[in-house]
Design a protein around this motif. Structure first.
Motif, PDB file in Angstrom:
ATOM      1  N   UNK A   1       9.629   3.255  -4.910  1.00 48.93           N
ATOM      2  CA  UNK A   1       9.877   4.637  -5.322  1.00 48.93           C
ATOM      3  C   UNK A   1       9.519   5.545  -4.152  1.00 48.93           C
ATOM      4  N   UNK A   2      10.513   6.247  -3.632  1.00 51.45           N
ATOM      5  CA  UNK A   2      10.302   7.145  -2.501  1.00 51.45           C
ATOM      6  C   UNK A   2      10.410   8.585  -2.973  1.00 51.45           C
ATOM      7  N   UNK A   3       9.307   9.322  -2.873  1.00 49.15           N
ATOM      8  CA  UNK A   3       9.287  10.729  -3.272  1.00 49.15           C
ATOM      9  C   UNK A   3       9.239  11.582  -2.018  1.00 49.15           C
ATOM     10  N   UNK A   4      10.369  12.205  -1.703  1.00 48.62           N
ATOM     11  CA  UNK A   4      10.450  13.076  -0.532  1.00 48.62           C
ATOM     12  C   UNK A   4      10.024  14.491  -0.922  1.00 48.62           C
ATOM     13  N   UNK A   5       9.557  15.245   0.066  1.00 45.32           N
ATOM     14  CA  UNK A   5       9.095  16.622  -0.136  1.00 45.32           C
ATOM     15  C   UNK A   5       8.046  16.712  -1.238  1.00 45.32           C
ATOM     16  N   UNK A   6       7.104  15.780  -1.221  1.00 44.92           N
ATOM     17  CA  UNK A   6       6.080  15.755  -2.265  1.00 44.92           C
ATOM     18  C   UNK A   6       5.205  17.009  -2.230  1.00 44.92           C
ATOM     19  N   UNK A   7       5.149  17.672  -1.099  1.00 42.95           N
ATOM     20  CA  UNK A   7       4.369  18.906  -0.990  1.00 42.95           C
ATOM     21  C   UNK A   7       4.918  20.049  -1.813  1.00 42.95           C
ATOM     22  N   UNK A   8       6.148  19.888  -2.356  1.00 45.03           N
ATOM     23  CA  UNK A   8       6.771  20.931  -3.167  1.00 45.03           C
ATOM     24  C   UNK A   8       6.427  20.807  -4.641  1.00 45.03           C
ATOM     25  N   UNK A   9       5.749  19.733  -5.035  1.00 43.05           N
ATOM     26  CA  UNK A   9       5.410  19.541  -6.455  1.00 43.05           C
ATOM     27  C   UNK A   9       4.444  20.618  -6.940  1.00 43.05           C
ATOM     28  N   UNK A  10       4.659  21.073  -8.163  1.00 42.46           N
ATOM     29  CA  UNK A  10       3.729  22.025  -8.767  1.00 42.46           C
ATOM     30  C   UNK A  10       2.425  21.311  -9.116  1.00 42.46           C
TER      31      UNK A  10
ATOM     32  N   UNK B   1       4.950   2.719  -3.760  1.00 45.40           N
ATOM     33  CA  UNK B   1       5.138   4.154  -3.577  1.00 45.40           C
ATOM     34  C   UNK B   1       5.130   4.540  -2.099  1.00 45.40           C
ATOM     35  N   UNK B   2       6.178   5.254  -1.709  1.00 43.68           N
ATOM     36  CA  UNK B   2       6.244   5.880  -0.385  1.00 43.68           C
ATOM     37  C   UNK B   2       6.534   7.354  -0.612  1.00 43.68           C
ATOM     38  N   UNK B   3       5.776   8.205   0.041  1.00 49.11           N
ATOM     39  CA  UNK B   3       5.999   9.641  -0.087  1.00 49.11           C
ATOM     40  C   UNK B   3       6.216  10.246   1.294  1.00 49.11           C
ATOM     41  N   UNK B   4       6.760  11.462   1.294  1.00 49.14           N
ATOM     42  CA  UNK B   4       7.025  12.132   2.564  1.00 49.14           C
ATOM     43  C   UNK B   4       6.935  13.642   2.376  1.00 49.14           C
ATOM     44  N   UNK B   5       6.593  14.311   3.466  1.00 45.38           N
ATOM     45  CA  UNK B   5       6.539  15.770   3.429  1.00 45.38           C
ATOM     46  C   UNK B   5       6.627  16.332   4.843  1.00 45.38           C
TER      47      UNK B   5
ATOM     48  N   UNK C   1       0.850  -1.196   0.000  1.00 45.40           N
ATOM     49  CA  UNK C   1       0.000   0.000   0.000  1.00 45.40           C
ATOM     50  C   UNK C   1       0.883   1.243   0.000  1.00 45.40           C
ATOM     51  N   UNK C   2       0.298   2.345  -0.458  1.00 42.77           N
ATOM     52  CA  UNK C   2       1.024   3.606  -0.450  1.00 42.77           C
ATOM     53  C   UNK C   2       1.120   4.143   0.973  1.00 42.77           C
ATOM     54  N   UNK C   3       2.303   4.617   1.347  1.00 43.57           N
ATOM     55  CA  UNK C   3       2.551   5.129   2.693  1.00 43.57           C
ATOM     56  C   UNK C   3       2.980   6.585   2.598  1.00 43.57           C
ATOM     57  N   UNK C   4       2.396   7.423   3.443  1.00 40.58           N
ATOM     58  CA  UNK C   4       2.772   8.833   3.517  1.00 40.58           C
ATOM     59  C   UNK C   4       3.440   9.091   4.862  1.00 40.58           C
TER      60      UNK C   4
END
Length: 457
Positions: free
Chosen positions: A247-256, A287-291, A172-175
């Motif tokens: 796939x780890x996307x850090x600082x996802x809150x910065x995406x346009x 997918x793992x994301x972080x912000x 599952x996707x983790x934030x």
């Protein structure tokens, strides 16, 4: 008047009972005793009749006595009695009153609870052994995880580790949420290493470090000649590089907003085209994301897409800042001192005052800031002992506040915190719990209990 036959029947009923039953006069003389009573006290029941319970106590047959207790309290009493054989009996004694309300007899009956007490003691010993085993397992587990960059002692982080272990093997996707420097990247790697994709790649993207115009090319890749300056032969993007892994996307809150749409489409369809290409490719990654941002607030400001938020926020994990989990600081300091000392081949130890300053700092930069400070101290200090003079000025002058009550603390909390700090300071100065006991002016078992209480190894 009771006839002989009837009396014999009563005697038969009395002796058939499995309980120890004794009837005494107020002066302590035994009038009736069941056969079980004789067995328990190591003599024939007939030999008990006519004897004084006070004499029997002097002879060591049993203690304490029921008769004086009932006479003194004038009501039913229950207590534990010890027989000469060492057996433990639970005795209940009650008064028998005459026509005028006076106590004429005392009846007591008891159950042998020796086996029960032994079983209770055995269970208690087993529980202690299990606690020791669990403590050792936790220590081994923490040592293993510390090699992976995960170090903790606090209950808050324990709960987070348990949650990540539960979700690690579920695709599952983790934030990951938390302030900058709390260890989101380390926790993402921790999840990956415990997932079914652990043998696949772990690809990390820092969305805040990639320009808006290059994000699509970095994520999807491109074909030969897709744009001016494109590498000959094209290039794989992060989505392909993460195939079969995470796939780890850090600082996802910065995406346009524009790039959020592209990422959302990738997450939904699990398919994509390289820039300039026509071959549809599949994306198989976890997918793992972080912000460090409050995405709910960003959604309200129309800076972050709500549909993307719901896609990535299947399992949110909030990592508290280091100032909210002070129990982790000593463990992190120990770990980093060992790691950095080995890295630079410099054997260094912290002076007790430096320990106090580090423990009491608020660490606004969290774990990352603590790691940087420890590395700086090990590298720049001259002697083997890192002293207060080696500590950067902005980290000094915390020590006088060690005894101050914090705004959100109760008195027991403050005392526990100070006790823990003093124990840590003593541990730095002393090589054993015996030396610590001498240093602190308490017994060695007391030191051991307090170390266990505060989770100090």
């Amino acid at each position: 008047m009771v006839g002989t036959d009837t009396w014999n029947e009563y005697q038969a009923i009395l002796h058939s009972l499995k309980d120890d039953i004794i009837v005494t006069k107020p002066d302590g003389t035994i009038m009736i005793a069941s056969e079980t009573a004789g067995d328990i006290y190591g003599m024939e029941a007939d030999h008990l009749v006519g004897r004084s319970v006070f004499d029997l106590e002097k002879d060591g047959v049993f203690t304490p006595l029921a008769t004086p207790m009932v006479l003194r309290m004038k009501k039913r009493v229950t207590f534990i009695q010890t027989a000469a054989s060492g057996k433990k009996l639970m005795v209940t004694a009650l008064p028998v009153q005459g026509p005028a309300g006076e106590i004429t007899r005392i009846v007591s009956y008891s159950h042998d609870i020796t086996e029960l007490k032994e079983l209770k003691s055995y269970i208690a010993d087993m529980e202690d052994e299990m606690k020791q085993v669990q403590h050792e397992l936790d220590r081994v587990k923490q040592k293993q995880l510390s090699q992976e960059g995960i170090v903790w002692k606090s209950h808050k982080m324990q709960q987070i580790i348990q949650t990540t272990e539960q979700v690690a093997d579920v695709d599952v996707n983790v934030l990951l949420l938390g302030e900058s420097g709390v260890g989101k990247s380390s926790l993402a790697q921790f999840i990956h290493k415990r997932s079914s994709r652990k043998d696949g790649p772990f690809i990390e993207i820092n969305a805040g470090a990639i320009s808006e115009t290059l994000f699509e090319a970095e994520l999807f890749g491109y074909v030969d000649g897709a744009f001016t300056g494109a590498k000959k032969g094209g290039s794989k993007g992060f989505a392909e590089l993460a195939e079969g892994g995470t796939l780890f996307i850090d600082e996802i809150g910065e995406l346009s907003q524009q790039n959020q749409v592209k990422l959302l489409k990738l997450i939904q369809e699990k398919q994509f085209y390289r820039i300039g290409g026509r071959e549809l490719r599949t994306a198989d990654f976890r997918l793992i994301t972080a912000t460090n941002k409050d995405l709910s607030e960003s959604i309200a400001k129309h800076e972050f897409r709500e549909d993307l938020y719901f896609r990535i926020n299947v399992v949110p994990i909030q990592i508290p800042p280091l100032r909210e989990r002070p129990d982790d600081i000593p463990a992190l300091i120990d770990h980093m001192m060992e790691t950095v000392s080995d890295k630079y081949r410099k054997k260094k130890v912290l002076d007790g005052v430096v320990w106090q300053e580090l423990l009491l700092n608020r660490w606004t930069g969290n774990v990352r800031e603590l790691i940087n400070v420890i590395e700086r101290l090990v590298v720049t200090s001259v002697g083997e002992v890192i002293t207060l003079e080696d500590l950067p000025s902005e980290f000094r002058n915390n020590t006088p506040a060690r005894f101050n009550k914090q705004p959100d603390e109760t008195l027991p909390d403050t005392l526990a915190r100070v006790e823990r700090q003093i124990l840590l300071e003593a541990k730095q100065h002393c090589k054993s719990t015996v030396k610590m006991a001498e240093f602190l002016g308490v017994s060695q078992p007391s030191v051991f209990r307090k170390l266990r209480k505060h989770g100090i190894n």
